[in-house]
Write a protein that holds these residues in place. Structure first.
Motif, PDB file in Angstrom:
ATOM      1  N   TRP A 131       0.830  -1.207   0.000  1.00  8.10           N
ATOM      2  CA  TRP A 131       0.000   0.000   0.000  1.00  8.10           C
ATOM      3  C   TRP A 131       0.867   1.260   0.000  1.00  8.10           C
ATOM      4  CZ3 TRP A 131      -0.474   3.721   3.931  1.00  8.10           C
ATOM      5  CH2 TRP A 131      -1.585   4.555   3.876  1.00  8.10           C
ATOM      6  N   ALA A 132       1.845   1.302   0.888  1.00 10.73           N
ATOM      7  CA  ALA A 132       2.713   2.476   0.986  1.00 10.73           C
ATOM      8  C   ALA A 132       3.568   2.631  -0.269  1.00 10.73           C
ATOM      9  CB  ALA A 132       3.584   2.375   2.237  1.00 10.73           C
ATOM     10  N   ASN A 133       4.064   1.517  -0.789  1.00  4.38           N
ATOM     11  CA  ASN A 133       4.845   1.584  -2.029  1.00  4.38           C
ATOM     12  C   ASN A 133       4.003   2.137  -3.173  1.00  4.38           C
ATOM     13  OD1 ASN A 133       7.244   0.629  -0.935  1.00  4.38           O
ATOM     14  ND2 ASN A 133       6.745  -1.510  -1.377  1.00  4.38           N
ATOM     15  N   GLU A 134       2.754   1.725  -3.262  1.00  2.00           N
ATOM     16  CA  GLU A 134       1.873   2.248  -4.306  1.00  2.00           C
ATOM     17  C   GLU A 134       1.748   3.760  -4.215  1.00  2.00           C
ATOM     18  OE1 GLU A 134      -1.818   0.122  -3.858  1.00  2.00           O
ATOM     19  OE2 GLU A 134      -1.027  -1.684  -4.851  1.00  2.00           O
ATOM     20  N   ARG A 135       1.665   4.293  -3.013  1.00  2.00           N
ATOM     21  CA  ARG A 135       1.531   5.736  -2.828  1.00  2.00           C
ATOM     22  C   ARG A 135       2.805   6.481  -3.210  1.00  2.00           C
ATOM     23  NH1 ARG A 135      -2.130   3.204  -1.370  1.00  2.00           N
ATOM     24  NH2 ARG A 135      -4.179   3.942  -0.840  1.00  2.00           N
ATOM     25  N   VAL A 136       3.943   5.936  -2.810  1.00  3.58           N
ATOM     26  CA  VAL A 136       5.213   6.576  -3.163  1.00  3.58           C
ATOM     27  C   VAL A 136       5.413   6.543  -4.679  1.00  3.58           C
ATOM     28  CG1 VAL A 136       7.732   6.385  -2.972  1.00  3.58           C
ATOM     29  CG2 VAL A 136       6.307   6.203  -0.932  1.00  3.58           C
ATOM     30  N   TYR A 137       5.141   5.405  -5.283  1.00  2.53           N
ATOM     31  CA  TYR A 137       5.299   5.306  -6.736  1.00  2.53           C
ATOM     32  C   TYR A 137       4.314   6.211  -7.470  1.00  2.53           C
ATOM     33  CZ  TYR A 137       8.943   1.784  -6.935  1.00  2.53           C
ATOM     34  OH  TYR A 137      10.149   1.141  -6.848  1.00  2.53           O
ATOM     35  N   ALA A 138       3.089   6.334  -6.980  1.00  6.17           N
ATOM     36  CA  ALA A 138       2.122   7.240  -7.616  1.00  6.17           C
ATOM     37  C   ALA A 138       2.633   8.678  -7.570  1.00  6.17           C
ATOM     38  CB  ALA A 138       0.762   7.123  -6.937  1.00  6.17           C
ATOM     39  N   ALA A 139       3.227   9.066  -6.448  1.00  8.38           N
ATOM     40  CA  ALA A 139       3.778  10.419  -6.335  1.00  8.38           C
ATOM     41  C   ALA A 139       4.980  10.591  -7.265  1.00  8.38           C
ATOM     42  CB  ALA A 139       4.171  10.705  -4.888  1.00  8.38           C
ATOM     43  N   CYS A 140       5.826   9.583  -7.335  1.00  8.04           N
ATOM     44  CA  CYS A 140       6.998   9.665  -8.207  1.00  8.04           C
ATOM     45  C   CYS A 140       6.617   9.652  -9.681  1.00  8.04           C
ATOM     46  CB  CYS A 140       7.981   8.544  -7.891  1.00  8.04           C
ATOM     47  SG  CYS A 140       8.876   8.790  -6.335  1.00  8.04           S
ATOM     48  N   LEU A 169       1.681   8.056   4.832  1.00  7.13           N
ATOM     49  CA  LEU A 169       2.184   6.690   4.719  1.00  7.13           C
ATOM     50  C   LEU A 169       2.101   5.941   6.042  1.00  7.13           C
ATOM     51  CD1 LEU A 169       5.381   7.426   2.592  1.00  7.13           C
ATOM     52  CD2 LEU A 169       3.181   6.548   1.784  1.00  7.13           C
ATOM     53  N   ASP A 170       1.463   6.511   7.026  1.00 11.43           N
ATOM     54  CA  ASP A 170       1.404   5.903   8.349  1.00 11.43           C
ATOM     55  C   ASP A 170       0.669   4.570   8.335  1.00 11.43           C
ATOM     56  OD1 ASP A 170       2.730   8.071   9.423  1.00 11.43           O
ATOM     57  OD2 ASP A 170       0.897   9.058  10.091  1.00 11.43           O
ATOM     58  N   LEU A 171       1.196   3.634   9.103  1.00 11.55           N
ATOM     59  CA  LEU A 171       0.553   2.333   9.257  1.00 11.55           C
ATOM     60  C   LEU A 171      -0.889   2.503   9.730  1.00 11.55           C
ATOM     61  CD1 LEU A 171       0.614  -0.792   9.397  1.00 11.55           C
ATOM     62  CD2 LEU A 171       1.494  -0.538  11.722  1.00 11.55           C
ATOM     63  N   LEU A 172      -1.121   3.400  10.676  1.00 11.85           N
ATOM     64  CA  LEU A 172      -2.478   3.594  11.188  1.00 11.85           C
ATOM     65  C   LEU A 172      -3.423   4.126  10.116  1.00 11.85           C
ATOM     66  CD1 LEU A 172      -1.772   4.875  14.804  1.00 11.85           C
ATOM     67  CD2 LEU A 172      -2.404   2.571  14.043  1.00 11.85           C
ATOM     68  N   ALA A 173      -2.913   4.943   9.202  1.00 13.42           N
ATOM     69  CA  ALA A 173      -3.751   5.410   8.089  1.00 13.42           C
ATOM     70  C   ALA A 173      -4.141   4.231   7.204  1.00 13.42           C
ATOM     71  CB  ALA A 173      -3.016   6.475   7.283  1.00 13.42           C
ATOM     72  N   PHE A 174      -3.201   3.335   6.974  1.00  8.78           N
ATOM     73  CA  PHE A 174      -3.497   2.110   6.213  1.00  8.78           C
ATOM     74  C   PHE A 174      -4.566   1.289   6.923  1.00  8.78           C
ATOM     75  CE2 PHE A 174      -2.353  -2.487   6.053  1.00  8.78           C
ATOM     76  CZ  PHE A 174      -2.788  -2.761   4.766  1.00  8.78           C
ATOM     77  N   LEU A 175      -4.419   1.114   8.247  1.00  8.11           N
ATOM     78  CA  LEU A 175      -5.364   0.296   9.005  1.00  8.11           C
ATOM     79  C   LEU A 175      -6.754   0.924   9.073  1.00  8.11           C
ATOM     80  CD1 LEU A 175      -3.032  -0.900  11.897  1.00  8.11           C
ATOM     81  CD2 LEU A 175      -3.861  -2.241   9.942  1.00  8.11           C
ATOM     82  N   ARG A 176      -6.834   2.232   8.918  1.00  5.36           N
ATOM     83  CA  ARG A 176      -8.136   2.914   8.929  1.00  5.36           C
ATOM     84  C   ARG A 176      -8.795   2.919   7.560  1.00  5.36           C
ATOM     85  NH1 ARG A 176      -5.126   7.492  11.929  1.00  5.36           N
ATOM     86  NH2 ARG A 176      -5.237   6.758  14.072  1.00  5.36           N
ATOM     87  N   THR A 177      -8.042   2.529   6.512  1.00  7.23           N
ATOM     88  CA  THR A 177      -8.574   2.573   5.153  1.00  7.23           C
ATOM     89  C   THR A 177      -8.480   1.170   4.529  1.00  7.23           C
ATOM     90  OG1 THR A 177      -6.421   3.321   4.312  1.00  7.23           O
ATOM     91  CG2 THR A 177      -8.031   5.031   4.878  1.00  7.23           C
ATOM     92  N   ASP A 178      -7.545   0.999   3.628  1.00  7.91           N
ATOM     93  CA  ASP A 178      -7.407  -0.249   2.888  1.00  7.91           C
ATOM     94  C   ASP A 178      -7.101  -1.459   3.774  1.00  7.91           C
ATOM     95  OD1 ASP A 178      -7.377   1.814   1.030  1.00  7.91           O
ATOM     96  OD2 ASP A 178      -6.070   0.733  -0.338  1.00  7.91           O
ATOM     97  N   GLY A 179      -6.514  -1.216   4.933  1.00  8.93           N
ATOM     98  CA  GLY A 179      -6.109  -2.318   5.801  1.00  8.93           C
ATOM     99  C   GLY A 179      -7.052  -2.608   6.954  1.00  8.93           C
ATOM    100  N   ARG A 180      -8.284  -2.149   6.864  1.00  7.80           N
ATOM    101  CA  ARG A 180      -9.253  -2.378   7.960  1.00  7.80           C
ATOM    102  C   ARG A 180      -9.392  -3.841   8.323  1.00  7.80           C
ATOM    103  NH1 ARG A 180     -11.944   2.085   5.521  1.00  7.80           N
ATOM    104  NH2 ARG A 180     -12.913   0.709   4.021  1.00  7.80           N
ATOM    105  N   HIS A 181      -9.250  -4.718   7.354  1.00  4.75           N
ATOM    106  CA  HIS A 181      -9.433  -6.158   7.622  1.00  4.75           C
ATOM    107  C   HIS A 181      -8.342  -6.741   8.520  1.00  4.75           C
ATOM    108  CE1 HIS A 181      -6.901  -5.814   4.041  1.00  4.75           C
ATOM    109  NE2 HIS A 181      -6.408  -6.994   4.350  1.00  4.75           N
ATOM    110  N   TRP A 182      -7.252  -5.991   8.756  1.00  2.26           N
ATOM    111  CA  TRP A 182      -6.178  -6.483   9.629  1.00  2.26           C
ATOM    112  C   TRP A 182      -6.447  -6.193  11.098  1.00  2.26           C
ATOM    113  CZ3 TRP A 182      -3.216  -9.974   7.742  1.00  2.26           C
ATOM    114  CH2 TRP A 182      -2.923  -9.979   6.381  1.00  2.26           C
ATOM    115  N   GLN A 183      -7.441  -5.364  11.387  1.00  5.67           N
ATOM    116  CA  GLN A 183      -7.681  -4.993  12.795  1.00  5.67           C
ATOM    117  C   GLN A 183      -8.532  -6.037  13.495  1.00  5.67           C
ATOM    118  OE1 GLN A 183      -7.998  -0.822  13.773  1.00  5.67           O
ATOM    119  NE2 GLN A 183      -8.176  -0.405  11.584  1.00  5.67           N
TER     120      GLN A 183
END
Length: 169
Positions: A14-23, A155-169
């Motif tokens: 998820w974080a890599n996708e965001r960095v690559y989208a910005a780049c 890129l925060d882990l918690l931002a991921f867990l609140r969005t695309d990563g909700r299923h990990w909580q």
């Protein structure tokens, strides 16, 4: 712990996708600009993350390409680099899906890139290092982006867990 590492593989994708989208929004000159980071540019920093992941996956799986130097530029072209990143992220996740909890405690013996030192340690701390290493260098890529005047990334882990990563909580 196995679920934790699987979550980190998903987070890193998820974080890599965001960095690559910005780049992807950078000009060729901006992508290659030396902004004083350890690997100088976004292009070289993103290549380094991929290099390190390939080295570690070769150590862990015995398969794949393992570059001989940490500053190897595997891909000059952004699109090829992005495609390779996506493949490597999927490879890491698929490999983790095949592990058992017991596999995390198994010893891994490996050499440094120079081949001058040898180490043996359990797989679990190695995995922690791999994900921490990606986060560290993504942070450097983020600094490069902001130094180029681009918007800051979340890129925060918690931002991921609140969005695309909700299923990990």
């Amino acid at each position: 712990m196995l679920r934790h590492f699987r979550m980190f593989a998903d987070y890193n994708r998820w974080a890599n996708e965001r960095v690559y989208a910005a780049c992807a929004e950078l000009s060729e000159d901006e992508f290659r600009a030396d902004k004083g980071a350890f690997f100088s540019s976004a292009q070289r920093t993103l290549n380094h993350i991929l290099v390190a992941d390939r080295i570690w996956m070769k150590r862990l799986t015995g398969t794949g390409e393992a570059p001989e130097a940490l500053d190897t530029v595997l891909f000059e072209d952004f699109d090829a680099l992005e495609a390779a990143r996506q493949v490597e992220d999927a490879r890491i996740a698929a490999w983790l899906d095949g592990l058992t909890q017991d596999d995390l405690a198994k010893p891994l013996t490996y050499s440094n890139v120079a081949g001058t030192a040898h180490f043996t340690q359990p797989v679990a701390p190695v995995l922690t290092h791999i994900f921490n290493h990606q986060t560290h260098h993504r942070g450097q890529a983020h600094v490069i982006l902001t130094a180029l005047g681009k918007p800051s990334l979340v890129l925060d882990l918690l931002a991921f867990l609140r969005t695309d990563g909700r299923h990990w909580q």
